[in-house]
Design a protein around this motif. Structure first.
Motif, PDB file in Angstrom:
ATOM      1  N   GLY A   4      -2.418 -38.142  24.620  1.00  0.00           N
ATOM      2  CA  GLY A   4      -3.013 -38.234  23.295  1.00  0.00           C
ATOM      3  C   GLY A   4      -2.679 -37.088  22.377  1.00  0.00           C
ATOM      4  O   GLY A   4      -1.532 -36.655  22.285  1.00  0.00           O
ATOM      5  N   GLU A   5      -3.704 -36.555  21.719  1.00  0.00           N
ATOM      6  CA  GLU A   5      -3.502 -35.635  20.605  1.00  0.00           C
ATOM      7  C   GLU A   5      -3.044 -34.249  21.044  1.00  0.00           C
ATOM      8  O   GLU A   5      -3.489 -33.711  22.057  1.00  0.00           O
ATOM      9  CB  GLU A   5      -4.776 -35.522  19.760  1.00  0.00           C
ATOM     10  N   LEU A   6      -2.143 -33.682  20.258  1.00  0.00           N
ATOM     11  CA  LEU A   6      -1.735 -32.285  20.354  1.00  0.00           C
ATOM     12  C   LEU A   6      -1.891 -31.726  18.953  1.00  0.00           C
ATOM     13  O   LEU A   6      -1.278 -32.222  18.010  1.00  0.00           O
ATOM     14  CB  LEU A   6      -0.285 -32.166  20.835  1.00  0.00           C
ATOM     15  N   VAL A   7      -2.733 -30.688  18.820  1.00  0.00           N
ATOM     16  CA  VAL A   7      -3.096 -30.202  17.484  1.00  0.00           C
ATOM     17  C   VAL A   7      -3.150 -28.684  17.441  1.00  0.00           C
ATOM     18  O   VAL A   7      -3.272 -28.011  18.471  1.00  0.00           O
ATOM     19  CB  VAL A   7      -4.485 -30.746  17.050  1.00  0.00           C
ATOM     20  N   TRP A   8      -3.068 -28.186  16.229  1.00  0.00           N
ATOM     21  CA  TRP A   8      -3.456 -26.811  15.951  1.00  0.00           C
ATOM     22  C   TRP A   8      -4.886 -26.851  15.427  1.00  0.00           C
ATOM     23  O   TRP A   8      -5.165 -27.494  14.411  1.00  0.00           O
ATOM     24  CB  TRP A   8      -2.537 -26.185  14.918  1.00  0.00           C
ATOM     25  N   ASP A   9      -5.804 -26.173  16.142  1.00  0.00           N
ATOM     26  CA  ASP A   9      -7.163 -25.994  15.640  1.00  0.00           C
ATOM     27  C   ASP A   9      -7.155 -24.814  14.680  1.00  0.00           C
ATOM     28  O   ASP A   9      -6.877 -23.677  15.078  1.00  0.00           O
ATOM     29  CB  ASP A   9      -8.130 -25.708  16.794  1.00  0.00           C
ATOM     30  N   LEU A  10      -7.425 -25.078  13.409  1.00  0.00           N
ATOM     31  CA  LEU A  10      -7.415 -24.032  12.393  1.00  0.00           C
ATOM     32  C   LEU A  10      -8.821 -23.455  12.295  1.00  0.00           C
ATOM     33  O   LEU A  10      -9.682 -23.955  11.575  1.00  0.00           O
ATOM     34  CB  LEU A  10      -6.942 -24.608  11.055  1.00  0.00           C
ATOM     35  N   LEU A  11      -9.069 -22.392  13.076  1.00  0.00           N
ATOM     36  CA  LEU A  11     -10.373 -21.757  13.205  1.00  0.00           C
ATOM     37  C   LEU A  11     -10.566 -20.682  12.141  1.00  0.00           C
ATOM     38  O   LEU A  11      -9.591 -20.214  11.539  1.00  0.00           O
ATOM     39  CB  LEU A  11     -10.504 -21.144  14.600  1.00  0.00           C
ATOM     40  N   PRO A  12     -11.810 -20.264  11.907  1.00  0.00           N
ATOM     41  CA  PRO A  12     -12.045 -19.227  10.892  1.00  0.00           C
ATOM     42  C   PRO A  12     -11.273 -17.936  11.148  1.00  0.00           C
ATOM     43  O   PRO A  12     -10.913 -17.231  10.200  1.00  0.00           O
ATOM     44  CB  PRO A  12     -13.563 -18.990  11.001  1.00  0.00           C
ATOM     45  N   ASP A  13     -11.002 -17.616  12.428  1.00  0.00           N
ATOM     46  CA  ASP A  13     -10.311 -16.359  12.725  1.00  0.00           C
ATOM     47  C   ASP A  13      -8.848 -16.567  13.109  1.00  0.00           C
ATOM     48  O   ASP A  13      -8.230 -15.712  13.731  1.00  0.00           O
ATOM     49  CB  ASP A  13     -11.041 -15.597  13.840  1.00  0.00           C
ATOM     50  N   GLY A  14      -8.283 -17.721  12.724  1.00  0.00           N
ATOM     51  CA  GLY A  14      -6.878 -17.984  13.025  1.00  0.00           C
ATOM     52  C   GLY A  14      -6.690 -19.336  13.677  1.00  0.00           C
ATOM     53  O   GLY A  14      -7.649 -20.071  13.891  1.00  0.00           O
ATOM     54  N   ARG A  15      -5.459 -19.693  14.005  1.00  0.00           N
ATOM     55  CA  ARG A  15      -5.212 -21.004  14.603  1.00  0.00           C
ATOM     56  C   ARG A  15      -5.011 -20.892  16.110  1.00  0.00           C
ATOM     57  O   ARG A  15      -4.446 -19.936  16.617  1.00  0.00           O
ATOM     58  CB  ARG A  15      -4.031 -21.704  13.938  1.00  0.00           C
ATOM     59  N   GLN A  16      -5.512 -21.931  16.793  1.00  0.00           N
ATOM     60  CA  GLN A  16      -5.400 -22.018  18.241  1.00  0.00           C
ATOM     61  C   GLN A  16      -4.796 -23.367  18.596  1.00  0.00           C
ATOM     62  O   GLN A  16      -5.121 -24.391  17.990  1.00  0.00           O
ATOM     63  CB  GLN A  16      -6.776 -21.898  18.907  1.00  0.00           C
ATOM     64  N   LEU A  17      -3.937 -23.367  19.584  1.00  0.00           N
ATOM     65  CA  LEU A  17      -3.306 -24.598  20.029  1.00  0.00           C
ATOM     66  C   LEU A  17      -4.266 -25.376  20.923  1.00  0.00           C
ATOM     67  O   LEU A  17      -4.954 -24.793  21.757  1.00  0.00           O
ATOM     68  CB  LEU A  17      -2.030 -24.264  20.799  1.00  0.00           C
ATOM     69  N   VAL A  58       1.129 -35.562  27.516  1.00  0.00           N
ATOM     70  CA  VAL A  58       1.881 -36.686  26.952  1.00  0.00           C
ATOM     71  C   VAL A  58       1.420 -36.827  25.515  1.00  0.00           C
ATOM     72  O   VAL A  58       0.322 -37.318  25.235  1.00  0.00           O
ATOM     73  CB  VAL A  58       1.631 -37.977  27.750  1.00  0.00           C
ATOM     74  N   SER A  59       2.242 -36.346  24.586  1.00  0.00           N
ATOM     75  CA  SER A  59       1.836 -36.295  23.189  1.00  0.00           C
ATOM     76  C   SER A  59       3.074 -36.264  22.311  1.00  0.00           C
ATOM     77  O   SER A  59       4.175 -36.617  22.760  1.00  0.00           O
ATOM     78  CB  SER A  59       0.943 -35.069  22.946  1.00  0.00           C
ATOM     79  N   ALA A  60       2.901 -35.849  21.060  1.00  0.00           N
ATOM     80  CA  ALA A  60       4.024 -35.773  20.123  1.00  0.00           C
ATOM     81  C   ALA A  60       3.758 -34.677  19.104  1.00  0.00           C
ATOM     82  O   ALA A  60       2.617 -34.430  18.706  1.00  0.00           O
ATOM     83  CB  ALA A  60       4.234 -37.110  19.411  1.00  0.00           C
ATOM     84  N   VAL A  61       4.829 -34.027  18.690  1.00  0.00           N
ATOM     85  CA  VAL A  61       4.782 -33.038  17.611  1.00  0.00           C
ATOM     86  C   VAL A  61       5.814 -33.423  16.554  1.00  0.00           C
ATOM     87  O   VAL A  61       6.727 -34.218  16.813  1.00  0.00           O
ATOM     88  CB  VAL A  61       5.072 -31.613  18.117  1.00  0.00           C
ATOM     89  N   GLY A  62       5.670 -32.850  15.380  1.00  0.00           N
ATOM     90  CA  GLY A  62       6.636 -33.079  14.326  1.00  0.00           C
ATOM     91  C   GLY A  62       7.797 -32.105  14.406  1.00  0.00           C
ATOM     92  O   GLY A  62       7.751 -31.099  15.121  1.00  0.00           O
ATOM     93  N   SER A  63       8.832 -32.395  13.653  1.00  0.00           N
ATOM     94  CA  SER A  63       9.988 -31.492  13.574  1.00  0.00           C
ATOM     95  C   SER A  63       9.758 -30.497  12.442  1.00  0.00           C
ATOM     96  O   SER A  63      10.560 -30.376  11.517  1.00  0.00           O
ATOM     97  CB  SER A  63      11.263 -32.314  13.345  1.00  0.00           C
ATOM     98  N   ASP A  64       8.652 -29.782  12.541  1.00  0.00           N
ATOM     99  CA  ASP A  64       8.266 -28.820  11.511  1.00  0.00           C
ATOM    100  C   ASP A  64       7.960 -27.485  12.174  1.00  0.00           C
ATOM    101  O   ASP A  64       8.042 -27.348  13.401  1.00  0.00           O
ATOM    102  CB  ASP A  64       7.061 -29.343  10.704  1.00  0.00           C
ATOM    103  N   ASP A  65       7.608 -26.492  11.378  1.00  0.00           N
ATOM    104  CA  ASP A  65       7.360 -25.159  11.921  1.00  0.00           C
ATOM    105  C   ASP A  65       6.206 -25.164  12.923  1.00  0.00           C
ATOM    106  O   ASP A  65       6.279 -24.513  13.975  1.00  0.00           O
ATOM    107  CB  ASP A  65       7.075 -24.162  10.796  1.00  0.00           C
ATOM    108  N   LEU A  66       5.137 -25.890  12.601  1.00  0.00           N
ATOM    109  CA  LEU A  66       4.004 -25.952  13.528  1.00  0.00           C
ATOM    110  C   LEU A  66       4.385 -26.641  14.831  1.00  0.00           C
ATOM    111  O   LEU A  66       3.911 -26.264  15.910  1.00  0.00           O
ATOM    112  CB  LEU A  66       2.823 -26.674  12.877  1.00  0.00           C
TER     113      LEU A  66
END
Length: 276
Positions: free
Chosen positions: A4-17, A38-46
């Motif tokens: 499923g999901e693979l995300v950057w959690d954008l927290l108040p003190d920075g981002r966490q994978l 088993v997930s997917a990411v974009g072809s971007d900096d993140l």
């Protein structure tokens, strides 16, 4: 397999994978299993940063796909006691997750697969998860860690997933929603018993935050700790419980390991610590 999901959690003190399935796979790996996200990411900096960060943990990333959509992002705010609230960006890479031949081959030899409701918000990823589950062996543990987020769930999604599941993991906020959605028992004990009967579940794991966690066979108070945040604690709990079961431990010992692991995660910021 954490699907499923693979995300950057954008927290108040920075981002966490993070992302529940990725957290699950990471902690399975830490605890002695072979964990595969088993997930997917974009072809971007993140996406590139996510891939590099996960590679540094030692995870096998052969089943993380790349596509033209942006990498997943979640805006996270924390309450005074560290409880997260999520704003999950739509139309991201994991919404287009595909069931390719390599992923289906992995499913056919997996000892356990874990998925939730959020990753099924798009028709594409919902069909993909169903195909992966159909490819598993009958003896593979199917773990529905429901992870209800915002409005990304429905009676159809929950019922279909429970139909596949051997194990249901949910928390004190999710059980009343599921009970209402399915029209079952009012108390937690009644609802859990009805879920077991209706869907022939082998295990139900119910966590009640800072108070306790329980199933049909085990109940353990939550340890008193200094909480940094609770992001990923439930995912690590599920990973420890399932990994311990697969390693031959009884339910009570597996539950104890899960509680200890989740407590450790609560003392850290984010679900996946940065490599030292």
């Amino acid at each position: 397999m954490g699907i499923g999901e693979l995300v950057w959690d954008l927290l108040p003190d920075g981002r966490q994978l993070g992302g529940a399935p990725v957290n699950f796979a990471y902690w399975c790996n830490r605890l002695g299993a072979e964990g595969y996200p088993v997930s997917a990411v974009g072809s971007d900096d993140l996406g590139r940063e996510a891939f590099d960060r996960l590679a540094a943990t030692g995870l096998d990333l052969g089943y993380v796909q790349h596509n033209a959509l942006p990498t997943g992002r979640v805006n996270v705010t924390l309450s005074g006691n560290g409880i997260p609230e999520y704003d999950i960006v739509e139309g991201v890479a994991w919404d287009a997750l595909e069931a390719d031949a390599g992923t289906l081959e992995l499913a056919a030899r997996a000892d356990a697969v874990c998925w939730g409701s959020l990753a099924q918000r798009s028709e594409t990823s919902r069909r993909t998860i169903a195909a992966i589950l159909e490819a598993t062996r009958p003896e593979s543990l199917k773990v529905f860690d429901i992870n209800i987020r915002q409005h990304w769930y429905s009676r159809e999604i929950v019922t279909a997933s429970l139909g596949h599941a051997d194990v249901l993991k949910l928390n004190e906020g999710e059980l009343p929603l599921v009970a209402s959605l399915l029209g079952i028992g009012k108390s937690s004990a009644e609802a859990i018993a009805e879920l077991v009967r209706a869907f022939s579940l082998r295990y139900v794991v119910y966590t009640a935050g800072a108070d306790h966690s329980e199933g049909l066979l085990s109940r353990i108070p939550t340890p008193e700790i200094e909480v940094a945040d609770t992001v990923g604690a439930g995912d690590s709990f599920t990973a420890a419980f399932i990994t311990s079961l697969l390693q031959g431990e009884p339910v009570a010992a597996s539950h104890r390991k899960a509680v200890e692991t989740a407590a450790k995660v609560c003392t850290m910021h984010g679900a996946i610590p940065r490599p030292q």
